[in-house]
Scaffold this motif. Sequence first.
Motif, PDB file in Angstrom:
ATOM      1  N   LYS A 723     -52.063   9.918  -5.433  1.00 43.68           N
ATOM      2  CA  LYS A 723     -52.007   9.180  -4.176  1.00 43.68           C
ATOM      3  C   LYS A 723     -51.868  10.142  -2.994  1.00 43.68           C
ATOM      4  CE  LYS A 723     -50.206   4.646  -5.419  1.00 43.68           C
ATOM      5  NZ  LYS A 723     -51.112   3.887  -4.559  1.00 43.68           N
ATOM      6  N   THR A 724     -52.520   9.783  -1.885  1.00 42.69           N
ATOM      7  CA  THR A 724     -52.400  10.586  -0.656  1.00 42.69           C
ATOM      8  C   THR A 724     -51.631   9.852   0.425  1.00 42.69           C
ATOM      9  OG1 THR A 724     -54.526   9.731   0.098  1.00 42.69           O
ATOM     10  CG2 THR A 724     -54.536  11.832  -1.092  1.00 42.69           C
ATOM     11  N   THR A 725     -51.471   8.547   0.307  1.00 39.82           N
ATOM     12  CA  THR A 725     -50.694   7.760   1.265  1.00 39.82           C
ATOM     13  C   THR A 725     -49.621   6.987   0.526  1.00 39.82           C
ATOM     14  OG1 THR A 725     -52.212   5.882   1.121  1.00 39.82           O
ATOM     15  CG2 THR A 725     -52.638   7.530   2.850  1.00 39.82           C
ATOM     16  N   TRP A 726     -48.495   6.778   1.233  1.00 41.24           N
ATOM     17  CA  TRP A 726     -47.353   6.122   0.615  1.00 41.24           C
ATOM     18  C   TRP A 726     -46.875   4.985   1.494  1.00 41.24           C
ATOM     19  CZ3 TRP A 726     -44.788   7.693  -3.955  1.00 41.24           C
ATOM     20  CH2 TRP A 726     -45.386   8.780  -4.600  1.00 41.24           C
ATOM     21  N   ASP A 727     -46.278   3.987   0.855  1.00 44.61           N
ATOM     22  CA  ASP A 727     -45.691   2.875   1.589  1.00 44.61           C
ATOM     23  C   ASP A 727     -44.478   3.397   2.355  1.00 44.61           C
ATOM     24  OD1 ASP A 727     -44.451   0.596   2.490  1.00 44.61           O
ATOM     25  OD2 ASP A 727     -44.772  -0.534   0.646  1.00 44.61           O
ATOM     26  N   LYS A 728     -44.494   3.235   3.659  1.00 42.97           N
ATOM     27  CA  LYS A 728     -43.415   3.756   4.488  1.00 42.97           C
ATOM     28  C   LYS A 728     -42.081   3.074   4.228  1.00 42.97           C
ATOM     29  CE  LYS A 728     -45.055   6.984   7.282  1.00 42.97           C
ATOM     30  NZ  LYS A 728     -44.435   8.301   7.441  1.00 42.97           N
ATOM     31  N   LYS A 729     -42.115   1.974   3.473  1.00 43.26           N
ATOM     32  CA  LYS A 729     -40.868   1.290   3.151  1.00 43.26           C
ATOM     33  C   LYS A 729     -40.194   1.896   1.927  1.00 43.26           C
ATOM     34  CE  LYS A 729     -42.543  -3.036   5.157  1.00 43.26           C
ATOM     35  NZ  LYS A 729     -42.925  -4.435   4.896  1.00 43.26           N
ATOM     36  N   ASP A 730     -40.884   2.793   1.244  1.00 42.52           N
ATOM     37  CA  ASP A 730     -40.315   3.473   0.088  1.00 42.52           C
ATOM     38  C   ASP A 730     -39.646   4.775   0.530  1.00 42.52           C
ATOM     39  OD1 ASP A 730     -41.166   1.526  -1.587  1.00 42.52           O
ATOM     40  OD2 ASP A 730     -42.948   2.596  -2.289  1.00 42.52           O
ATOM     41  N   PRO A 731     -38.470   5.107  -0.016  1.00 37.18           N
ATOM     42  CA  PRO A 731     -37.766   6.326   0.388  1.00 37.18           C
ATOM     43  C   PRO A 731     -38.319   7.568  -0.294  1.00 37.18           C
ATOM     44  CG  PRO A 731     -36.482   5.179  -1.252  1.00 37.18           C
ATOM     45  CD  PRO A 731     -37.694   4.319  -0.985  1.00 37.18           C
ATOM     46  N   LEU A 732     -39.607   7.810  -0.146  1.00 36.71           N
ATOM     47  CA  LEU A 732     -40.262   8.957  -0.764  1.00 36.71           C
ATOM     48  C   LEU A 732     -41.016   9.729   0.308  1.00 36.71           C
ATOM     49  CD1 LEU A 732     -41.797   7.160  -3.877  1.00 36.71           C
ATOM     50  CD2 LEU A 732     -39.672   8.451  -3.793  1.00 36.71           C
ATOM     51  N   GLY A 733     -41.058  11.037   0.181  1.00 36.69           N
ATOM     52  CA  GLY A 733     -41.813  11.802   1.154  1.00 36.69           C
ATOM     53  C   GLY A 733     -41.293  13.194   1.416  1.00 36.69           C
ATOM     54  N   LEU A 734     -40.161  13.568   0.814  1.00 35.95           N
ATOM     55  CA  LEU A 734     -39.619  14.907   1.014  1.00 35.95           C
ATOM     56  C   LEU A 734     -39.933  15.844  -0.152  1.00 35.95           C
ATOM     57  CD1 LEU A 734     -36.148  14.047   2.592  1.00 35.95           C
ATOM     58  CD2 LEU A 734     -38.062  15.185   3.718  1.00 35.95           C
ATOM     59  N   GLY A 735     -40.176  15.277  -1.328  1.00 34.36           N
ATOM     60  CA  GLY A 735     -40.469  16.095  -2.491  1.00 34.36           C
ATOM     61  C   GLY A 735     -41.946  16.084  -2.846  1.00 34.36           C
TER      62      GLY A 735
END
Length: 842
Positions: A723-735
């Motif tokens: 995946k290249t985009t993530w749901d902004k409501k999920d607490p993912l994005g630093l790792g």
Amino acid sequence: MTHFISPSFAGQSLIDLDNPLARSPERLCSYCKKIPWANLPGEDEPAFPHQPSLTALKRSIERCMLCEFIAEAVAEVRTSIRVKHGGGSRGGTIIFDPTGQLADGRSVMRHIQFGDIPGDTVSRSDPPSHPKSDRPEYRFANDDEVRPWLFGNWWKSSDSVGSLQLTGLGVRLSRTPLMEDAEGNGKEIHYSHTGDTRVDLHFHGTFLRILADDDSPLAKVIPGRLRATDFSSDLSMRRLEDRLRLCNRTHGATCAPWRLLNAELPTRVLDVGVDSKVSSIRLVEPGNMRSPYMTVSHRWENKANLIKTTTLTIQEYRHGINLNSLPKVFTDAVTICRRLQIRYLWIDTLCIIQDNDSPHECFPDFETRADEMYLPPGEISVGLPSIAAAVPMLDTRGNPSGHRWISRKRFVAFRMQGDRHESDDHSGDEGRAPSWLYIHVGWTPSSTRKDPKPFFIGGFGRRFDPLDNEQLNTRGWTLQERLLSSRTIHYATDQMYWECEKSFLSEDGSSFDPAIFSLNSLTERQCLPASEHGFRQFGHTSFMEGFSHQMEKPDGRWRGGWLEHVQRYTERELTKSNDKLPAMSGLAAIISARTGDEYFAGVWRDHVIEDLHWRVYCRDEFRTGFEAITSEGTSFAGARDGLSFLYGEKLWDVAMPPKSRGPSWTWASIDGRIRFVPLDFTRIRASFISCNIENSSLNRFGTIEKGWMKLDGPLLEIHQSSKTTWDKKDPLGLGVLTEIKVDSDVSLGEAFFDIRPEFPCFGFFLDSSNCLILKETGNRDHEYTRIGIGKFLRTPTQRQKNSLQSFTTGANPLDEAETGVFEKVPWGPITELYPRTTVTIV
């Protein structure tokens, strides 16, 4: 360079008269002379009358500096009222509490500003925001129609139960002395669902701080003091003696005076004697002798040519060591010992045969301290850096100019005589030292005489260690030295600090939470049950997958416990990389003896699952949530508008040490800053089986050769996500974005690798969401090395079956029944029925 002395038991504001801002002392007007300092009413009581009107107060500014400060406090209070009624904020929180009551039964709405929220919840304060345009501006009375009324800020003493202390001077404007009639107050609020009517009252705290001389008649009521310019002065030594006497008298066995009087002396100590005029000391070997002694904790420098004990000098030092030949750090320590009548002193470089020494001093020189920007601890805790260096220093250097104070900002001082106070008229008093009160700008949250709060930093504002940035605290060995000392004197850059098990006090009268660095608190938290560990779910509600970033405030063994101290320790430096475990071995031995827990190279048997869940931090990381306000006025961060993820400045380089320091699962195996990540202890999925450690010496708490640990729990293969985009409501994005396959569905997650990403790899789950990331060794079946940690969210199928959004459809999102159902939903994809695998981690 700053040092502290560890008793083993355990051992500029010069008033620059050319500076127009330093106009002090000043004469007081007749109204200021009548202020009853020892009997000021509390903020919730009828206040004391001052000038007859605000107009008169403004006129008095030209001839009375205290009136000028009071007028500035009036302006701050009016700003608070204007911002509050405009719907804005001063960087803190406005809390509407319809059930709140004063001690006399009056119901109130409390206005808490500047981040006055107990605990570790506020790190800074923003400037006042602009009022919202759709609200009418608050209309203040004419200056002739209201008068200033004064009150005090009263707190419980940190030393004596029941005694009250005055910390601040407050003011409000009104026609009467009653709080209900003050500007910004008095509005009635009606609650249709209960039929109650409440009075709108707002506590603004006080914007002026009060300090006293040590010999002031008000010294027992006012805890604030001026810092001394010279740590070796008679005043500083008297303050130290007072703290020692108070600890001996009131803290009993907690600070172990009986043990201190009978402590077994080390193999070698320095006999300093008790006569301050003797110019030499001796190195002695006391055998089994018992006596109180002090130790010096200092930062070493590689200065091989400085004085030290070696096989060539030890005999000479047994006969005597001239004080003039010693670095100032050691002569300062001798001065302290003799003043406290403690005959024996332990200094590593003189009592252990070695090759290095330190050229620095216990007492930082005045020039160094004067160059530092002083931020009073109370102002740091509530986030008010704008009043930096507002507090004067008391010049104890015997300044021939006769100047009594040093200050970079304005303050007012007036002399006390009995119950009277005077201006700067010194006639007739040449034979006695004057006693003074001091007023400077500084905000303190509200505490009243009828309902006083304990006065310590961390009880209001944010909790912090005032010694965090001292150079000595960059050295690895000094962490356990501080914890293992029953009583410690810190000579820091800004001021002197006293620390024991029951109190942590600065020279200026500020009181800190002693649990910050307390061996007793550490061992007590080591015995907490699992229900007190990890995330504290009660009181928190998050309507987002995973967990809210606002819930990342665990308690348990974090707050003054083993986990917090290990995190601090990994930020420090070690001259020898192999000292990583030995520099904590003394502390580990004490904890083991007190708790009966078993120690596995930095990890504890009774807390093994929690202690394994750590990760490296190379940069500051921020999860920023956008708030959404419900119809009930409740804010849920990140639940609807999403999260953004930011990196801050670089903190540390992370690397493997040149020589192995043990198995991969221990935090001691790696060089760099680490942080423990809290687990959901209501949904633990892993269990401990066994552990084996091979030490390189007889000390089982020191250096180790190798080891392994067996655990049982769910094991799944991890793949890098496409995946290249993530749901902004999920607490993912630093790792590193990853995924696992769960029951023919995909769970999305993020991985934090210790050194670099390595695929393929496996996730060994500790709870329903969090896992250790493992890599096969290839030596034996199910033998792995740890390479990081990961976090995974529920699968789409799991989300559809138990949607969190269904819990927000009721009339009240915080309904107890719905919240209870919500808390039964796992944060991650791994259920309690998932198959388990036994793994060995080396």
